[in-house]
Write a protein that holds these residues in place. Structure first.
Motif, PDB file in Angstrom:
ATOM      1  N   ALA A  53      25.988   8.080 -19.923  1.00 58.07           N
ATOM      2  CA  ALA A  53      27.016   8.916 -20.738  1.00 58.07           C
ATOM      3  C   ALA A  53      27.548   9.952 -19.514  1.00 58.07           C
ATOM      4  O   ALA A  53      26.949  10.207 -18.511  1.00 58.07           O
ATOM      5  N   THR A  54      28.761  10.366 -19.734  1.00 59.33           N
ATOM      6  CA  THR A  54      29.341  11.113 -18.886  1.00 59.33           C
ATOM      7  C   THR A  54      29.504  12.509 -19.463  1.00 59.33           C
ATOM      8  O   THR A  54      30.273  12.806 -20.534  1.00 59.33           O
ATOM      9  N   VAL A  55      28.679  13.707 -19.046  1.00 61.06           N
ATOM     10  CA  VAL A  55      28.503  14.864 -19.665  1.00 61.06           C
ATOM     11  C   VAL A  55      29.567  15.737 -19.068  1.00 61.06           C
ATOM     12  O   VAL A  55      29.836  15.933 -17.811  1.00 61.06           O
ATOM     13  N   MET A  56      29.872  16.399 -20.329  1.00 56.39           N
ATOM     14  CA  MET A  56      31.062  17.345 -19.892  1.00 56.39           C
ATOM     15  C   MET A  56      30.445  19.029 -20.147  1.00 56.39           C
ATOM     16  O   MET A  56      30.018  19.255 -21.269  1.00 56.39           O
ATOM     17  N   ILE A  57      30.690  19.581 -19.149  1.00 53.36           N
ATOM     18  CA  ILE A  57      30.187  21.138 -19.221  1.00 53.36           C
ATOM     19  C   ILE A  57      31.176  22.171 -19.575  1.00 53.36           C
ATOM     20  O   ILE A  57      32.585  21.950 -19.462  1.00 53.36           O
ATOM     21  N   LEU A  58      30.821  23.391 -19.784  1.00 52.19           N
ATOM     22  CA  LEU A  58      31.619  24.677 -19.786  1.00 52.19           C
ATOM     23  C   LEU A  58      32.573  24.501 -21.071  1.00 52.19           C
ATOM     24  O   LEU A  58      33.499  25.186 -21.140  1.00 52.19           O
ATOM     25  N   GLY A  59      31.944  23.926 -21.997  1.00 53.95           N
ATOM     26  CA  GLY A  59      32.579  23.762 -23.346  1.00 53.95           C
ATOM     27  C   GLY A  59      33.302  22.619 -23.563  1.00 53.95           C
ATOM     28  O   GLY A  59      33.399  21.651 -23.089  1.00 53.95           O
ATOM     29  N   ASN A  60      34.302  22.636 -24.878  1.00 53.29           N
ATOM     30  CA  ASN A  60      34.962  21.499 -25.092  1.00 53.29           C
ATOM     31  C   ASN A  60      36.440  22.153 -25.496  1.00 53.29           C
ATOM     32  O   ASN A  60      37.233  21.362 -25.931  1.00 53.29           O
ATOM     33  N   THR A  61      36.742  23.169 -24.748  1.00 50.14           N
ATOM     34  CA  THR A  61      38.057  23.562 -24.761  1.00 50.14           C
ATOM     35  C   THR A  61      38.784  23.581 -23.315  1.00 50.14           C
ATOM     36  O   THR A  61      38.130  24.499 -22.675  1.00 50.14           O
ATOM     37  N   GLY A  65      47.008  21.807 -20.191  1.00 50.92           N
ATOM     38  CA  GLY A  65      47.742  21.095 -21.552  1.00 50.92           C
ATOM     39  C   GLY A  65      48.117  19.661 -20.889  1.00 50.92           C
ATOM     40  O   GLY A  65      49.148  19.117 -21.196  1.00 50.92           O
ATOM     41  N   CYS A  66      47.411  18.855 -20.423  1.00 57.47           N
ATOM     42  CA  CYS A  66      47.668  17.654 -19.650  1.00 57.47           C
ATOM     43  C   CYS A  66      47.956  16.626 -20.856  1.00 57.47           C
ATOM     44  O   CYS A  66      47.156  16.631 -22.067  1.00 57.47           O
ATOM     45  N   ARG A  67      49.098  15.923 -21.013  1.00 56.03           N
ATOM     46  CA  ARG A  67      49.578  15.256 -22.134  1.00 56.03           C
ATOM     47  C   ARG A  67      48.982  14.033 -22.388  1.00 56.03           C
ATOM     48  O   ARG A  67      49.037  13.435 -23.214  1.00 56.03           O
ATOM     49  N   PHE A  68      48.072  13.571 -21.441  1.00 56.66           N
ATOM     50  CA  PHE A  68      47.627  12.251 -21.624  1.00 56.66           C
ATOM     51  C   PHE A  68      45.954  12.342 -22.215  1.00 56.66           C
ATOM     52  O   PHE A  68      45.331  11.220 -22.851  1.00 56.66           O
ATOM     53  N   CYS A  69      45.663  13.565 -22.438  1.00 53.10           N
ATOM     54  CA  CYS A  69      44.009  13.885 -22.553  1.00 53.10           C
ATOM     55  C   CYS A  69      43.858  14.299 -24.307  1.00 53.10           C
ATOM     56  O   CYS A  69      44.820  15.009 -24.513  1.00 53.10           O
ATOM     57  N   PRO A  72      40.391  18.986 -26.599  1.00 56.90           N
ATOM     58  CA  PRO A  72      41.274  20.210 -27.101  1.00 56.90           C
ATOM     59  C   PRO A  72      41.529  21.217 -26.097  1.00 56.90           C
ATOM     60  O   PRO A  72      40.874  21.483 -25.220  1.00 56.90           O
ATOM     61  N   LYS A  73      42.580  21.480 -26.401  1.00 58.79           N
ATOM     62  CA  LYS A  73      43.505  22.646 -25.460  1.00 58.79           C
ATOM     63  C   LYS A  73      43.396  24.176 -26.126  1.00 58.79           C
ATOM     64  O   LYS A  73      43.406  24.083 -27.266  1.00 58.79           O
ATOM     65  N   GLY A  74      43.274  25.124 -25.335  1.00 58.16           N
ATOM     66  CA  GLY A  74      43.391  26.475 -25.920  1.00 58.16           C
ATOM     67  C   GLY A  74      42.541  27.493 -24.956  1.00 58.16           C
ATOM     68  O   GLY A  74      42.565  27.207 -23.859  1.00 58.16           O
ATOM     69  N   LYS A  75      42.456  28.563 -25.874  1.00 53.46           N
ATOM     70  CA  LYS A  75      41.673  29.490 -25.068  1.00 53.46           C
ATOM     71  C   LYS A  75      39.916  29.425 -25.351  1.00 53.46           C
ATOM     72  O   LYS A  75      39.609  29.584 -26.311  1.00 53.46           O
ATOM     73  N   PRO A  76      39.226  28.978 -24.198  1.00 54.11           N
ATOM     74  CA  PRO A  76      37.709  28.631 -24.570  1.00 54.11           C
ATOM     75  C   PRO A  76      36.829  29.730 -24.959  1.00 54.11           C
ATOM     76  O   PRO A  76      35.944  29.390 -25.648  1.00 54.11           O
ATOM     77  N   GLY A  77      37.055  30.872 -24.530  1.00 52.72           N
ATOM     78  CA  GLY A  77      36.118  31.991 -25.079  1.00 52.72           C
ATOM     79  C   GLY A  77      35.001  31.861 -23.926  1.00 52.72           C
ATOM     80  O   GLY A  77      35.032  31.557 -22.838  1.00 52.72           O
ATOM     81  N   SER A 103      33.972  18.544 -16.552  1.00 51.09           N
ATOM     82  CA  SER A 103      34.005  19.665 -17.207  1.00 51.09           C
ATOM     83  C   SER A 103      35.456  19.758 -17.451  1.00 51.09           C
ATOM     84  O   SER A 103      36.419  19.119 -17.010  1.00 51.09           O
ATOM     85  N   VAL A 104      35.777  20.644 -18.670  1.00 54.58           N
ATOM     86  CA  VAL A 104      37.073  21.024 -18.765  1.00 54.58           C
ATOM     87  C   VAL A 104      37.453  22.023 -17.789  1.00 54.58           C
ATOM     88  O   VAL A 104      36.664  22.608 -16.811  1.00 54.58           O
ATOM     89  N   ALA A 105      38.790  22.362 -17.701  1.00 55.29           N
ATOM     90  CA  ALA A 105      39.419  23.467 -16.706  1.00 55.29           C
ATOM     91  C   ALA A 105      39.139  24.607 -17.323  1.00 55.29           C
ATOM     92  O   ALA A 105      39.287  25.051 -18.617  1.00 55.29           O
ATOM     93  N   ARG A 106      38.821  26.030 -16.499  1.00 53.65           N
ATOM     94  CA  ARG A 106      38.473  26.975 -16.936  1.00 53.65           C
ATOM     95  C   ARG A 106      39.354  28.161 -16.119  1.00 53.65           C
ATOM     96  O   ARG A 106      38.771  28.901 -15.482  1.00 53.65           O
TER      97      ARG A 106
END
Length: 292
Positions: A53-61, A65-69, A72-77, A103-106
């Protein structure tokens, strides 16, 4: 004209089986995010059934705003400081010999998550000394000081994706750009790391533009290139313009190899982390984690 139906060569494996269930249970019980789920990857069934599996860190937001992905986009907190330890333990429980961490972008964080990246790599290495670690990182706005924090933690492979040709960068990737992506890959190669990037086809690029970006990737001395078909996660995402036949993927693979790129995986269902261990295996010898 936008195509209406997927061709037969884009059929993916339906998730299921004992190993699939085991990986799913570990992901759920350790409260991990995976790009397999968050990005709606068509290969999830195959990979999870093989115990990867490919693990994603730093949350899920994500702050981008990449249009292909489909992430979820927004303010991660805030982010979870216990996450690096859970990632390390999960890799051990899965019995992985090769793991991809992304990871998501932070952009909301002063260091854009670089310190969490470093801690995750180091704790995963400490608990899984025989496991190779590939990191698929955000562009970190092209800042060498932040890129170096990640590299100092000694991943085995540094991956960051161009995604598309130069003309379509803003339309497809939003704030991401050729300059910052090139800076990430150039810095990692300057420091002696194996580097990797990916392109997706079918978003309106021309053959000439594809060959130009592949030549640019070769000029950056990138070691591994993956090329796959873009599939929109929903009708709200960037529309696919063309389903590229398998023969063209073969032709682009041959072109990439001719430019001096060492390894190129190219096919309709290829994704950045798909069978990542197989690509890296061609370049990695005995594990060495000395300072680079």
């Amino acid at each position: 004209m936008i195509p209406e139906r997927k061709p037969l060569w884009l059929k993916a494996r339906i998730p299921g089986g004992e190993d699939y269930a085991r990986v799913k249970d570990i992901v759920r019980s350790h409260q991990l995010h995976t790009v397999c789920e968050s990005a709606n990857c068509p290969n999830q069934g195959e990979c999870w059934a093989q115990g990867t599996a490919t693990v994603m860190i730093l949350g899920n937001t994500c702050t981008r705003g990449c249009r292909f992905c489909d992430v979820p986009k927004g303010k991660p907190g805030s982010y979870d400081r216990e996450e690096p330890g859970r990632v390390a333990e999960s890799v051990r429980l899965m019995g992985l010999k090769y793991v991809v961490i992304t990871s998501v972008a932070r952009d909301d964080l002063p260091d854009q998550g670089a310190e969490v990246w470093a801690e995750t790599i180091m704790r995963t290495r400490a608990e899984n000394p025989d496991c190779r670690i590939e990191v698929l990182i955000p562009d970190l706005q092209g800042r060498f000081d932040l890129i170096d924090i990640v590299l100092d933690a000694q991943p085995d492979v540094l991956n960051h994706n161009f995604e598309t040709v130069e003309r379509l960068q803003r339309e497809v990737r939003g704030r991401a750009n050729i300059r910052d992506t090139s800076a990430v890959l150039r810095r990692a190669k300057e420091r002696g790391f194996i580097t990797k990037t990916s392109l997706m086809l079918g978003v309106g690029e021309t053959r000439e533009e594809l060959e130009a970006i592949i030549r640019h990737i070769a000029d950056l001395r990138v070691d591994i290139l993956t090329i796959g078909q873009y599939l929109p996660p929903s009708k709200e995402h960037l529309a696919v313009q063309r389903y590229v036949p398998p023969q063209e993927f073969d032709e682009l693979r041959d072109f990439a190899l001719q430019q001096g790129i060492a390894v190129c995986q190219s096919g309709p269902l290829v994704r950045s982390s798909y069978r990542a261990d197989e690509a890296a295996e061609l370049l990695l010898g005995t594990p060495q984690h000395s300072s680079r």
